[in-house]
Design a protein around this motif. Structure first.
Motif, PDB file in Angstrom:
ATOM      1  N   ARG A 174     -13.707  -4.414  -8.191  1.00  0.00           N
ATOM      2  CA  ARG A 174     -12.507  -4.606  -7.378  1.00  0.00           C
ATOM      3  C   ARG A 174     -11.361  -5.151  -8.230  1.00  0.00           C
ATOM      4  O   ARG A 174     -10.208  -4.732  -8.089  1.00  0.00           O
TER       5      ARG A 174
ATOM      6  N   ALA B 237      -8.580  -3.356 -10.354  1.00  0.00           N
ATOM      7  CA  ALA B 237      -7.336  -2.951  -9.682  1.00  0.00           C
ATOM      8  C   ALA B 237      -6.819  -4.142  -8.886  1.00  0.00           C
ATOM      9  O   ALA B 237      -6.666  -4.074  -7.665  1.00  0.00           O
TER      10      ALA B 237
ATOM     11  N   GLU C  56      -3.989  -5.682  -8.522  1.00  0.00           N
ATOM     12  CA  GLU C  56      -2.729  -5.589  -7.781  1.00  0.00           C
ATOM     13  C   GLU C  56      -2.909  -4.803  -6.476  1.00  0.00           C
ATOM     14  O   GLU C  56      -2.263  -5.107  -5.476  1.00  0.00           O
ATOM     15  N   GLU C  57      -3.785  -3.818  -6.484  1.00  0.00           N
ATOM     16  CA  GLU C  57      -3.911  -2.931  -5.333  1.00  0.00           C
ATOM     17  C   GLU C  57      -5.047  -3.332  -4.389  1.00  0.00           C
ATOM     18  O   GLU C  57      -4.929  -3.150  -3.165  1.00  0.00           O
ATOM     19  N   ARG C  58      -6.135  -3.884  -4.914  1.00  0.00           N
ATOM     20  CA  ARG C  58      -7.355  -4.016  -4.112  1.00  0.00           C
ATOM     21  C   ARG C  58      -7.792  -5.454  -3.842  1.00  0.00           C
ATOM     22  O   ARG C  58      -8.650  -5.672  -2.987  1.00  0.00           O
TER      23      ARG C  58
ATOM     24  N   ASP D 212      -7.693  -9.383  -2.623  1.00  0.00           N
ATOM     25  CA  ASP D 212      -7.023 -10.335  -1.746  1.00  0.00           C
ATOM     26  C   ASP D 212      -7.251 -11.771  -2.219  1.00  0.00           C
ATOM     27  O   ASP D 212      -6.962 -12.723  -1.496  1.00  0.00           O
TER      28      ASP D 212
ATOM     29  N   ARG E 108      -1.275 -14.929  -6.789  1.00  0.00           N
ATOM     30  CA  ARG E 108      -1.805 -13.674  -7.318  1.00  0.00           C
ATOM     31  C   ARG E 108      -1.906 -13.666  -8.835  1.00  0.00           C
ATOM     32  O   ARG E 108      -2.618 -12.841  -9.409  1.00  0.00           O
TER      33      ARG E 108
END
Length: 433
Positions: A181, A184, A186-188, A190, A209
Motif C-alpha cells: 500500500r 503508492a 499519495e494515492e492509497r 490513509d 502525510r
C-alpha cells in the motif's frame, strides 16, 4: 493480566554464562568480558515479562514499552547460546518474543511501540491515535521487518518452528499488504501522524502525510529507525531490509502451514522494491563512487548521510543480507565512516556515527558495534569492542550516545539495545567450537 519475570539464572545458568565469559575474556581481556557478562544478565533480568499466553514482552530499558525493532536487536547475542539448547528456557523466551511481536504487528502494522496491555499509556497523549495498546504510532518500515528477521534467526539457530503459526501468517499478510500500500502513499494510504507543538523531527508535515513523494517502486516511511521523521519519504536502508525480509518468507511460510499466494506476493513485492532502489536509491558520489543514498523522494531530492540506528547503511550486512565484501557496500561504508557523512564525528575519545536524534558530536556505541560486526578486520572489531568497554563513564552500562570528547556526557543511563549490540560484537570475536 498477570506477568512473571523469568529468573535470569534459569535462562542463562551461571556455569553457561561463565563459560561464555571466559571465551570472551580469552579474546578481549577481563574488562570487556566482565561488561559482557553483566550486560547479558541485565537484559534477561530486567527487560523480560512473560505473559499469560507465554508470549514475552520486552521493555527497552529505561522506557516501559516494547519496540518491535529494539526487542529484536536486544535478543541478538542470545541466539548463538540458545542454539546449544533448542528446547531450553532461553529458546522458549526467544519464541515467546517473536509471538508477541507478531501479535502486535497484526494488531496495527503502522505502530512502532506497544504497551504490555491496553492501559492507554503513551509517549504523547496528543497524538492522533487513541488505541490503548499503542505507546506510539510512528510508521517505520523496520517495524514490519524485524519480527520476521528475528523469526528467521530463531528458526535457523534452534530449529524451532512453534512461532510459525496462524498468527505468523496473518502478520506476514498484514506486513506485505502494508508495504505494498505504501508504494503508492499519495494515492492509497490513509496513514497520518500529527504531534502538536513539537520539534519538526517528531511530526509529519502536510497534516500528517509527510513531505511529498513521487512514485519510485519503493515503499514509503514516515519515520526513520531513530523515530525521527524522514526528510524524504523513501528510506533506502529500510527498503533494502524489506526486500531481504520479504524473501525470507519463502523459507518461513512453509513451516507455518504454507500459503503459496503469500510467498508469491512477497516475492513480487520484493522484486518491485529492489527495482525501485536500483532506479532511485543510488547516487554517484564525487569521492566514493556509486553508493546508496539514505533517503530520496522520487522528485529529484536525495539525502546522503547515515544514522546510528538500524537499519542504516552501515548495518546492511546485518539486516539486509548484503555481503560485507559487496563492492557497493564497501563504497557506501567508506562514505559513512568519513567526514562526508555529516553524522560521523571524531574527537579525543572516539570516532563513529551519531544521529540527529541525539546532541551534535555524540557517537553511538550501537554504531561502533555495527562497525565492528560488519568489519572485514577482526583486529578492528576488537579495537571497537575495547573502545565501547572503556567509554561507559564508569557506570558499567553501554549508553545510547556519548560525547566524542568526553564519555562522561552521555544519553540514556540504561539502554538495553546498546548492551546487546556490545555483547553481539563480543560473541562475534569468539571462534566457533
Amino acid at each position: 493480566m498477570t506477568t512473571t519475570r523469568p529468573d535470569a539464572a534459569v535462562l542463562l545458568p551461571p556455569e553457561v554464562l561463565e563459560l561464555w565469559r571466559a571465551r570472551v575474556a580469552a579474546v578481549t581481556g577481563d574488562g570487556p568480558a566482565r561488561l559482557f557478562a553483566d550486560a547479558m544478565t541485565r537484559t534477561l533480568a530486567r527487560t523480560l515479562h512473560v505473559l499469560d499466553d507465554d508470549t514475552v514482552f520486552v521493555i527497552t530499558g529505561d522506557i516501559p514499552a516494547m519496540w518491535l525493532r529494539d526487542s529484536a536487536t536486544q535478543m541478538l547475542p542470545y541466539l548463538r547460546i540458545a542454539g546449544d539448547s533448542p528446547d531450553g528456557p532461553l529458546a522458549d523466551v526467544l519464541v515467546g518474543i517473536v509471538r508477541r511481536q507478531l501479535a502486535y504487528l497484526r494488531h496495527d502494522p503502522y505502530a512502532n511501540a506497544f504497551n504490555i496491555e491496553a492501559n492507554g499509556r503513551c509517549h504523547e497523549p496528543r497524538d492522533l491515535s487513541d488505541d490503548p495498546w499503542l505507546w506510539e504510532r510512528k510508521y517505520e518500515i523496520d517495524s514490519l521487518c524485524f519480527p520476521f528477521l528475528l523469526a528467521h534467526q530463531v528458526w535457523a539457530a534452534t530449529g524451532r518452528s512453534d512461532h510459525l503459526d496462524a498468527t505468523f501468517l496473518a502478520a506476514a499478510r498484514a506486513a506485505v499488504a502494508t508495504l505494498d500500500r505504501e508504494t503508492a502513499h499519495e494515492e492509497r494510504s490513509d496513514y497520518r501522524f500529527v504531534r502538536p507543538d513539537t520539534v519538526a523531527i517528531d511530526t509529519l508535515t502536510r497534516d500528517g502525510r509527510g513531505t511529498p513523494v513521487g512514485p519510485t517502486g519503493m515503499t514509503w516511511a514516515g519515520f526513520r529507525p531513530s523515530d525521527d521523521a524522514c526528510t524524504y519519504g523513501y528510506h533506502v536502508p529500510g527498503n533494502l531490509m524489506a526486500v531481504h525480509c520479504l524473501r525470507l518468507l519463502a523459507e518461513l511460510v512453509p513451516a507455518a502451514g504454507d500459503d503459496p499466494g503469500l510467498v508469491t506476493d512477497a516475492a513480487s513485492l520484493a522484486d518491485r522494491l529492489a527495482a525501485g532502489i536500483a532506479a532511485y536509491g543510488l547516487v554517484q558520489h564525487g569521492r566514493h563512487g556509486e553508493i546508496w543514498a539514505y533517503e530520496v523522494d522520487g522528485l529529484g531530492h536525495q539525502l546522503l548521510m547515515d544514522d546510528a540506528n538500524m537499519p542504516g547503511l552501515l548495518s546492511l550486512p546485518l539486516v539486509a543480507g548484503i555481503a560485507v565484501d559487496d563492492p557497493r557496500y564497501r563504497r557506501t561504508r567508506a562514505f559513512v565512516l568519513s567526514e562526508d557523512n555529516q553524522y560521523f564525528y571524531s574527537g579525543r575519545v572516539a570516532a563513529g556515527v551519531g544521529s540527529p536524534h541525539t546532541p551534535e558530536r555524540y557517537v553511538w556505541p550501537i554504531a561502533l558495534a555495527v562497525e565492528g560486526l560488519t568489519s572485514e578486520s577482526p583486529e578492528r572489531a576488537l579495537e571497537l569492542l575495547q573502545l565501547i568497554a572503556t567509554t561507559t563513564a564508569g557506570t558499567g552500562h553501554v549508553h545510547e550516545g556519548f560525547d566524542v570528547d568526553d564519555d562522561n556526557a552521555f544519553t540514556r543511563p540504561w539502554f538495553s539495545w546498546a548492551d546487546s549490540m556490545f555483547c553481539a560484537l563480543a560473541l562475534s570475536l569468539v571462534p566457533a567450537t
